[in-house]
Design a protein around this motif. Structure first.
Motif, PDB file in Angstrom:
ATOM      1  N   LEU A   7       7.958  -5.848   1.161  1.00  0.00           N
ATOM      2  CA  LEU A   7       9.088  -6.763   0.339  1.00  0.00           C
ATOM      3  C   LEU A   7      10.214  -6.723   0.964  1.00  0.00           C
ATOM      4  CD1 LEU A   7       7.707  -5.892  -3.212  1.00  0.00           C
ATOM      5  CD2 LEU A   7       7.006  -7.943  -1.874  1.00  0.00           C
ATOM      6  N   ASN A   8      10.598  -5.288   1.454  1.00  0.00           N
ATOM      7  CA  ASN A   8      11.966  -5.228   2.222  1.00  0.00           C
ATOM      8  C   ASN A   8      11.851  -3.894   2.857  1.00  0.00           C
ATOM      9  OD1 ASN A   8      14.741  -5.515   2.363  1.00  0.00           O
ATOM     10  ND2 ASN A   8      15.283  -4.287   0.471  1.00  0.00           N
ATOM     11  N   GLN A   9      12.716  -4.054   3.977  1.00  0.00           N
ATOM     12  CA  GLN A   9      12.659  -2.994   5.002  1.00  0.00           C
ATOM     13  C   GLN A   9      14.140  -2.701   5.458  1.00  0.00           C
ATOM     14  OE1 GLN A   9       9.671  -3.707   7.847  1.00  0.00           O
ATOM     15  NE2 GLN A   9      10.742  -5.460   8.529  1.00  0.00           N
ATOM     16  N   LEU A  49       7.227  -1.550  -0.808  1.00  0.00           N
ATOM     17  CA  LEU A  49       5.524  -2.100  -0.083  1.00  0.00           C
ATOM     18  C   LEU A  49       4.962  -2.414  -1.649  1.00  0.00           C
ATOM     19  CD1 LEU A  49       4.835   0.945   2.046  1.00  0.00           C
ATOM     20  CD2 LEU A  49       5.713  -1.226   2.643  1.00  0.00           C
ATOM     21  N   SER A  50       4.159  -3.367  -1.686  1.00  0.00           N
ATOM     22  CA  SER A  50       3.547  -3.852  -2.573  1.00  0.00           C
ATOM     23  C   SER A  50       2.009  -3.895  -2.245  1.00  0.00           C
ATOM     24  CB  SER A  50       3.789  -5.253  -3.128  1.00  0.00           C
ATOM     25  OG  SER A  50       3.027  -5.913  -3.963  1.00  0.00           O
ATOM     26  N   LYS A  77       0.785  -3.085  -7.425  1.00  0.00           N
ATOM     27  CA  LYS A  77       1.974  -2.253  -7.668  1.00  0.00           C
ATOM     28  C   LYS A  77       3.126  -1.988  -6.665  1.00  0.00           C
ATOM     29  CE  LYS A  77       1.175   1.382 -10.216  1.00  0.00           C
ATOM     30  NZ  LYS A  77       0.653   2.817 -10.694  1.00  0.00           N
ATOM     31  N   VAL A  78       4.203  -1.431  -6.901  1.00  0.00           N
ATOM     32  CA  VAL A  78       5.313  -1.565  -5.871  1.00  0.00           C
ATOM     33  C   VAL A  78       5.783  -0.119  -5.749  1.00  0.00           C
ATOM     34  CG1 VAL A  78       7.555  -2.377  -5.169  1.00  0.00           C
ATOM     35  CG2 VAL A  78       6.083  -3.999  -6.180  1.00  0.00           C
ATOM     36  N   LEU A  79       6.003   0.264  -4.673  1.00  0.00           N
ATOM     37  CA  LEU A  79       6.727   1.452  -4.469  1.00  0.00           C
ATOM     38  C   LEU A  79       7.840   1.366  -3.218  1.00  0.00           C
ATOM     39  CD1 LEU A  79       5.747   3.099  -1.793  1.00  0.00           C
ATOM     40  CD2 LEU A  79       3.896   3.777  -3.219  1.00  0.00           C
ATOM     41  N   THR A  80       8.923   2.210  -3.274  1.00  0.00           N
ATOM     42  CA  THR A  80       9.889   2.285  -2.171  1.00  0.00           C
ATOM     43  C   THR A  80       9.720   3.662  -1.530  1.00  0.00           C
ATOM     44  OG1 THR A  80      11.201   0.527  -3.161  1.00  0.00           O
ATOM     45  CG2 THR A  80      12.328   2.146  -1.574  1.00  0.00           C
ATOM     46  N   MET A  90       4.921   3.501   9.914  1.00  0.00           N
ATOM     47  CA  MET A  90       4.272   2.300  10.535  1.00  0.00           C
ATOM     48  C   MET A  90       2.937   2.365  10.529  1.00  0.00           C
ATOM     49  SD  MET A  90       6.889   0.426  10.066  1.00  0.00           S
ATOM     50  CE  MET A  90       6.177  -1.255  10.717  1.00  0.00           C
ATOM     51  N   LYS A  91       2.243   3.588  11.046  1.00  0.00           N
ATOM     52  CA  LYS A  91       0.950   3.631  11.036  1.00  0.00           C
ATOM     53  C   LYS A  91      -0.024   3.645   9.893  1.00  0.00           C
ATOM     54  CE  LYS A  91      -2.515   7.136  12.555  1.00  0.00           C
ATOM     55  NZ  LYS A  91      -2.785   8.492  12.891  1.00  0.00           N
ATOM     56  N   ILE A  92       0.466   3.997   8.739  1.00  0.00           N
ATOM     57  CA  ILE A  92       0.057   4.030   7.450  1.00  0.00           C
ATOM     58  C   ILE A  92       0.108   2.757   6.910  1.00  0.00           C
ATOM     59  CG2 ILE A  92       0.411   4.876   4.714  1.00  0.00           C
ATOM     60  CD1 ILE A  92       1.295   7.408   5.970  1.00  0.00           C
ATOM     61  N   VAL A  93       1.281   1.971   7.140  1.00  0.00           N
ATOM     62  CA  VAL A  93       1.432   0.490   6.723  1.00  0.00           C
ATOM     63  C   VAL A  93       0.439  -0.231   7.542  1.00  0.00           C
ATOM     64  CG1 VAL A  93       2.864  -1.465   7.011  1.00  0.00           C
ATOM     65  CG2 VAL A  93       3.818   0.704   6.214  1.00  0.00           C
ATOM     66  N   LYS A  94       0.306  -0.042   8.726  1.00  0.00           N
ATOM     67  CA  LYS A  94      -0.895  -0.915   9.407  1.00  0.00           C
ATOM     68  C   LYS A  94      -2.214  -0.626   8.828  1.00  0.00           C
ATOM     69  CE  LYS A  94      -2.387  -1.674  14.350  1.00  0.00           C
ATOM     70  NZ  LYS A  94      -2.024  -1.389  15.662  1.00  0.00           N
TER      71      LYS A  94
END
Length: 205
Positions: A162-164, A174-175, A136-139, A151-155
């Motif tokens: 997918l794009n930033q 994010l996917s 699933k994808v969200l922006t 960035m902490k959560i992404v790590k």
């Protein structure tokens, strides 16, 4: 609920010969009907001297979009056995095309069914079956002060970026695997609450 599915990893070929007739099979990974239409057009041009170009496909993680076509062969003798090979291997996002060159001797109903089945099975045997996750994808859109927290959560969660875009107003698409999606979304929402100010928006896709 399962969030994985099986598909093929590459394009492969199969071959079956019977009483002079030759059946050339192609197993092709696909994602859309438009893509399938283009491939079929290419095959018909490439094998314009063949008697039949039959096909079957299954699309989508749930396998609910499917079709088979006998292309002039007796009903149920080509597309259906090809479709059966895809089903028996639990495959989706897969197109099977079988090109038949007629050898001058009729094979009969059972002979045709066997020929299309065996050529399709050979193409699958020459391929690799791979497992993919349903994602699933969200922006998430946010002001720059949120960046470190995001960035902490992404790590931690390791979604695919997918794009930033990083500016005064930032955005990241994010996917992530379906089973982990709610946890990622909840963490992002908590980050918004903890900051108590600024622009912060999550768009589900």
């Amino acid at each position: 609920m399962a969030d994985t599915y099986l598909t093929i990893g590459k394009t492969s070929e199969g071959l079956y010969k019977e009483k002079g007739s030759k059946f050339l099979a192609f197993a092709i990974p696909v994602r859309t009907v438009d893509e399938i239409k283009e491939i079929l057009e290419e095959k018909r041009k490439a094998f314009h001297d063949a008697r039949h170009v039959c096909y079957a496909y299954i699309l989508g993680p749930d396998g609910k979009e499917f079709r088979s076509n006998d292309d002039g062969e007796p009903s149920g003798t080509a597309g259906r056995p090809m479709f059966g090979i895809l089903q028996s291997n639990n495959l989706t996002d897969t197109l099977m095309v079988v090109v038949r060159y007629f050898g001058g001797t009729k094979l009969g109903t059972s002979g045709l069914i066997n020929a299309y089945k065996e050529s399709s099975a050979d193409a699958i045997n020459n391929n690799e079956i791979i497992e993919k996750t349903i994602d699933k994808v969200l922006t998430v859109k946010f002001e720059y002060p949120f960046l470190n927290e995001i960035m902490k959560i992404v790590k931690e969660e390791e979604p695919t970026i997918l794009n930033q875009q990083f500016d005064l107003e930032c955005a990241m698409t994010l996917s992530i695997r379906q089973r982990d999606y709610d946890r990622l979304k909840n963490k992002l929402e908590q980050a918004s609450i903890s900051q108590k100010c600024g622009v912060f928006k999550i768009e589900e896709q």
